[in-house]
Motif scaffolding. Structure first.
Motif, short mmCIF file in Angstrom:
data_model
loop_
_atom_site.label_atom_id
_atom_site.label_comp_id
_atom_site.label_asym_id
_atom_site.label_seq_id
_atom_site.Cartn_x
_atom_site.Cartn_y
_atom_site.Cartn_z
N HIS C 308 0.83 -1.20 0.00
CA HIS C 308 0.00 0.00 0.00
C HIS C 308 0.87 1.26 0.00
O HIS C 308 0.73 2.12 -0.88
CB HIS C 308 -0.93 -0.02 1.23
N LEU C 364 -2.45 1.84 -8.54
CA LEU C 364 -3.78 2.00 -7.93
C LEU C 364 -4.40 0.60 -7.75
O LEU C 364 -5.08 0.33 -6.76
CB LEU C 364 -4.67 2.88 -8.80
N GLU C 365 -4.13 -0.25 -8.70
CA GLU C 365 -4.61 -1.64 -8.61
C GLU C 365 -4.08 -2.31 -7.34
O GLU C 365 -4.81 -3.00 -6.63
CB GLU C 365 -4.09 -2.40 -9.85
N VAL C 367 -3.04 -0.78 -4.65
CA VAL C 367 -3.66 -0.13 -3.49
C VAL C 367 -5.05 -0.71 -3.26
O VAL C 367 -5.45 -1.00 -2.12
CB VAL C 367 -3.73 1.40 -3.68
N ALA C 368 -5.79 -0.90 -4.34
CA ALA C 368 -7.14 -1.46 -4.22
C ALA C 368 -7.09 -2.84 -3.57
O ALA C 368 -7.91 -3.18 -2.71
CB ALA C 368 -7.81 -1.53 -5.59
N LEU C 371 -6.61 -2.55 -0.04
CA LEU C 371 -7.83 -2.09 0.63
C LEU C 371 -8.85 -3.22 0.78
O LEU C 371 -9.94 -3.02 1.32
CB LEU C 371 -8.49 -0.95 -0.16
N GLY C 372 -8.52 -4.36 0.23
CA GLY C 372 -9.44 -5.49 0.32
C GLY C 372 -10.48 -5.51 -0.79
O GLY C 372 -11.48 -6.21 -0.70
N LEU C 373 -10.24 -4.75 -1.84
CA LEU C 373 -11.21 -4.71 -2.95
C LEU C 373 -10.86 -5.76 -4.00
O LEU C 373 -9.73 -6.21 -4.09
CB LEU C 373 -11.24 -3.31 -3.57
N VAL D 256 -15.56 2.27 0.93
CA VAL D 256 -15.07 0.90 0.69
C VAL D 256 -16.10 -0.11 1.22
O VAL D 256 -16.45 -1.08 0.55
CB VAL D 256 -13.68 0.69 1.34
N LYS D 260 -18.28 -2.76 -1.15
CA LYS D 260 -18.14 -4.20 -0.89
C LYS D 260 -19.50 -4.85 -0.67
O LYS D 260 -19.72 -6.00 -1.06
CB LYS D 260 -17.28 -4.42 0.36
N ALA D 270 -17.65 -3.49 -5.67
CA ALA D 270 -16.22 -3.49 -5.41
C ALA D 270 -15.43 -4.25 -6.47
O ALA D 270 -14.22 -4.11 -6.58
CB ALA D 270 -15.93 -4.07 -4.03
N GLN D 276 -12.69 0.27 -8.10
CA GLN D 276 -11.44 0.02 -7.37
C GLN D 276 -10.49 1.21 -7.51
O GLN D 276 -9.87 1.64 -6.54
CB GLN D 276 -10.78 -1.25 -7.88
N HIS D 277 -10.38 1.72 -8.73
CA HIS D 277 -9.44 2.82 -8.95
C HIS D 277 -9.90 4.09 -8.22
O HIS D 277 -9.08 4.81 -7.65
CB HIS D 277 -9.28 3.10 -10.45
N CYS D 279 -11.57 4.20 -5.49
CA CYS D 279 -11.28 3.98 -4.06
C CYS D 279 -9.78 4.12 -3.78
O CYS D 279 -9.38 4.74 -2.79
CB CYS D 279 -11.77 2.61 -3.62
N ALA D 280 -8.97 3.54 -4.63
CA ALA D 280 -7.52 3.61 -4.43
C ALA D 280 -7.06 5.06 -4.50
O ALA D 280 -6.17 5.49 -3.74
CB ALA D 280 -6.81 2.77 -5.48
N ASP D 281 -7.68 5.80 -5.39
CA ASP D 281 -7.41 7.21 -5.50
C ASP D 281 -7.73 7.94 -4.19
O ASP D 281 -6.96 8.79 -3.72
CB ASP D 281 -8.35 7.73 -6.60
N ALA D 283 -7.73 6.58 -1.28
CA ALA D 283 -6.75 6.14 -0.27
C ALA D 283 -5.47 6.95 -0.41
O ALA D 283 -4.85 7.35 0.58
CB ALA D 283 -6.46 4.64 -0.44
N THR D 284 -5.08 7.21 -1.64
CA THR D 284 -3.90 8.02 -1.90
C THR D 284 -4.07 9.41 -1.29
O THR D 284 -3.17 9.94 -0.63
CB THR D 284 -3.67 8.13 -3.42
#
Lengths: 373, 373, 373, 373
Positions: C308, C364-365, C367-368, C371-373, D256, D260, D270, D276-277, D279-281, D283-284
């Protein structure tokens, strides 16, 4: 031939519409509308009809004013500027579909303002895809139909006289098997619940508990309603993009006025370079939203394939409207999020309209399909 | 009346231009042009002239084809798609200004391809403001003029036959006192130095060491050249925006083709949702750049005040072109920045054209002025 | 306990590194390196080794200086500031993996600068996923292995003395079955082709045509190489993020210097509010990239799960580096993309490093997934 | 030495705070607080004090718990996650300033929860610059002072027991001449008006109509209050950034969880790559905001110059919080802006806190100054 100007008649229409809304639809009225259950002003609606706004996109043969969707788009821009809630774009889009389907008998009442018709397409999965249409429409022995299921996030759904509903007359999840029916708002078995949102726009959830519809409620062909719904949606979306572009333009103008007027230590806010750049940035966005919306309305009006243009316009308008309100709040500072200051109408609309009728992700999906991906 | 389509004749022109460039201006030629000093292909230039491209925006009375700037904009889009360096937009913009100024005698040679004329406006301060014009133009006893000073970042300045130069015939830093002169590229006392850039576009620095010009070198009125320069710049900028929009469109198309073709584990890249969204995003940008460019070209063509529209188009095109190439490199991965792969032409152009003829900040400044700030 | 400062010893290290690079690695050297085949400077590499840079992250027991990855990250920041191509981060990451795997015998030569080792993980599908590893590693009767297949975009792959290669010792596409082998750069059957890029960084394509490796070439367990490769990659990525953060910081500083020095009409560029905001914006980005990179390096150093943090740092650094160079070019205007001006090193690096070792989408993939996604 | 982890004791504090707020500060309470005039919950405030939250950053000598601002920042993150309105960060910041100024007698009541003190710095021009301080403080013959003027956008200003006011004891607009006074909330001549905002946060306008203050109301030196105000503001801003980072983190987590759980056609939201992207965004962004906030809190805690770090943290947090809520609304679709759904608390807070205590433009200005521009 490329032409980006409106005709003199259209410019006059715009001017008169703007004047009318400035006088008859002040923000005090908008506040009152938002506080009430109905979600729009009936007297104003009849005034709008009286001015011929509803007649505009319909042909003379149907009692209309022989204008175009471009004229309706121009009015949608003005409604967006005024932040005025009304079922205008919905009734125009649904009305044109009724006209296409030969239900000319209803057009007169639409034009007179007596009849508000809104599309009711969205269900649990809000994406504009065939698989998301699951309301069951079962043929009744009487020759009519029975509707069972749930529609969500229907704009003006609790207040409309007629609902243009999509549903499944045939199983599966393909396009084939979707039909459109006209259902009275007060039909037996139909429960309508208004939803409280932060956007200020009136939305409803519609529960169809075995609602009966006559055989002649069918709009378009049995099982062939998907493309009709798509055309209706594109009309409504193109006008929505125009409405949002109008809102964006107004946010720019009220911000430019504010920074010109606001003085700090004998120096207008407008004289700060960073302020100028933020405003110019908003102008760029407003232009982009307007151009994309006009391209969408024009493409729909021409009868060309328009999924790409309409979705691009929605994405653009959403992004521009949001970004413009973000800049505006920055430039207004604390006053920008006071309840008593008008900017709040616009950023609440911007947020709501960004997700209504499909999120940007949903529309990028449609653009990708149009690109052959 | 809003119309966003090209005429059938224009569509034919586009088709034929695209076919011509695909055949005659492959990337191998572009590579060769970039490696050579001249910065464009003379044979190709004459072919373009032969096809009537240079005649297009000029009236029949001057030997032209009686087309419009919109036609030239359409060709600029195609040149941008091909990433082909050529002094087309410069010569068209300068030529129209010569026509306005009654120098009709030169138009024939421009149309035939014999005469390349480019504007030379930029100096140390690259902003398009009167204060930045400082090249000294001193009346000579002979009735002519003497030019002393430096012009920078002049596109095709080292190769043009004629330079349309701005300078100060009167002191101060106001608009009044700026004049335009036509100076031969090989004039005595003029030193031209080609600049090595990472953009691949040919730029030059021009040192005027007491260059003599005849009395009839004057374009427009003495001391009244600022507005003429502004009009020339707006024409060139509108066409540049069109060129950039064409480049953006091409980057989208080559990327869509790449992701459709590229297979990973039996699955096309195009089938990944994130890939689809990035492409749809690029399509949105390409549409926005195109619409804004067309609005700019149309506004200039109509003779309307166009600073706002032109600068918005430049800002939009710069942002769209950059963002599209960023997405494209992401989607291509490593191959995207190989020298041998064609994408590099576009991101190098995108970066160069983002700052040439005024940065986005410079153009936001012009938009702010147009907003009354 | 949260601590965001470096120790005095680390500050001294930074100072001395910066001084060294300023003196020994001027841009004239970087230009020469980019023009040559090797892709880094051998004499400079030995000087760096002489200063103990390669010893830093290794324990005293292995002949190292008992520092941490944080020290190496600090040096990576300085290398990024200098835009100096060198296989430092690759050799450090690979070396630590060799240490983990008990191959302590090699560390001495790494520390002395005699041995350059680089990871060679990327193939046709550049994503850091097990399915993308397809180079075939077949056990030979002799007890060794034979490697067949292709590695792409391997940084310094054509110049390294040893390659740390991933491949499949067992079929399928799961994590299990991947093994790591050390292969000499001059092994028989290994064809190395340097790739010409616009980034200036040296990349190679490696064709393994039945390359033989000894039994003791195995690093980590047979079939259990995936997690070892992942750890190596995370080390290298964390250092790369640090390198990019250093580049971002330098772009900020050179731009701040430029706008302070550059005067227009007696007024420094730095005095324009829009200029100040663009610079402040760059500072914000530089801080963000630095913090994220330091978090990544720290997390890896601590031995915590770091996918992450590492991927967030890569995404951040890529975005910051790109955005900072975009602002910088805007602020420099035309001079910013002259070949002779140093800014071009940074925007070329920014673009290359944005896609090398995984694009932002790839990260990002990851990170997802985290995140558990 | 770089360390990005919290101590075990801090982790326990976080855990217990999160548990406490989950149990005692559900959204039903937040709704009630927003509907009431006071703007925070008194019982909850006393519970927080009972848990020692207010004691945390104060030294044992003053009755405190000998923790650090980092501990208070950790609690601010949790308050932000809970979207709970409370004057915590204001009272901590003001309290530490009182401690610095030797007003130790007040600390005990602050720690016990009996005394709420908030800074009242903002006037008509909301920028944190000396010129914006214009409230007149005139020495009274009695040895005390009289205050006349207006403070605006004062968080919890209508509810605080004590106001830490800035004003001018000496003319001009320089730093010198600004003094800080403690004024009771119920002082004669002080009119406090609560402002209705769309943010949900309680703001007040304070009209000082010849308010009398005792001589010992002075905090810090006469005419030397500017740097004290600056330090107070930086403490409050650093904690505010932490609060916003906490809100951003919570928005990520609730989104998230939503994607899910939400299933469409047997497939979780999810599982869509675009979801996913996005959400990852988020998180960033959340990571970036957190890191920048922690850097700011740490820098303030260390007593280092912190204008740069604090303003960067505010800009970062504002951008991250906004962007995260935009993504969240997109991912939630229509439900995201229902009044009954909790997401609305966060995007209203994000918008309000983006402008409170200085807009991003104001803070970029401070960063520019720190860069020497």
């Amino acid at each position: 031939m490329i032409d980006l100007g409106f005709s003199p008649a259209q410019e006059m229409l715009r001017e008169s519409a703007r004047g009318f809304l400035a006088k008859e639809a002040p923000k005090s009225l908008v506040r009152r509308i938002e506080a009430e259950h109905l979600g729009y002003s009936e007297p104003l609606w009849h005034q709008m009809a009286g001015l011929g706004w509803l007649a505009l996109p319909f042909p003379e043969s149907a009692g209309g004013a022989d204008g175009t969707l471009i004229d309706a788009g121009l009015l949608a821009e003005e409604l967006g500027r005024a932040a005025l809630p009304s079922p205008y774009i919905h009734t125009v889009a649904a009305g044109l579909t009724l006209l296409d389907a030969g239900k000319t008998g209803l057009i007169e009442d639409i034009i007179s303002g007596a009849l508000i018709v809104v599309p009711a397409f969205t269900e649990a999965d809000p994406r504009p895809i065939p698989q998301a249409v699951n309301l069951a429409i079962v043929p009744a022995s009487s020759g009519g139909f029975t509707l069972s299921g749930l529609k969500r996030f229907v704009e003006y759904g609790h207040a409309a006289h007629l609902l243009l509903c999509s549903g499944r007359t045939d199983g599966g999840d393909s396009e084939r098997g979707i039909s459109l029916l006209l259902v009275p708002g007060d039909a037996a078995g139909l429960e309508r619940r208004a939803l409280a949102t932060t956007g200020g726009d009136p939305l409803a959830e519609l529960a169809f508990n075995g609602v009966a519809a006559q055989a002649d409620a069918l709009v378009g062909e049995l099982d062939g309603g998907w493309s009709v719904a798509g055309k209706t949606l594109n009309r409504m979306l193109a006008l929505r993009a125009a409405e949002m572009a109008g809102g964006t333009r107004h946010v720019l103008e009220m911000t430019v006025n504010y920074v010109k007027m606001r003085v700090q230590f004998g120096r207008a806010l407008a004289s700060f370079q960073a302020v100028q750049h933020l405003c110019a940035d908003m102008a760029t966005m407003a232009d982009g939203a307007e151009l994309a919306a006009r391209q969408a309305v024009w493409t729909v009006e021409q009868g060309l394939p328009s999924d790409h243009e309409v979705s691009v316009a929605k994405v653009f308008a959403a992004q521009a409207y949001r970004a413009a309100t973000v800049n505006a709040v920055q430039l207004h500072g604390g006053i920008g999020y006071m309840q008593e200051y008008d900017l709040q109408f616009y950023y609440r609309r911007a947020r709501a309209e960004e997700v209504l009728l499909g999120t940007s992700a949903d529309h990028l999906e449609r653009v990708a399909i149009a690109l052959g991906l």
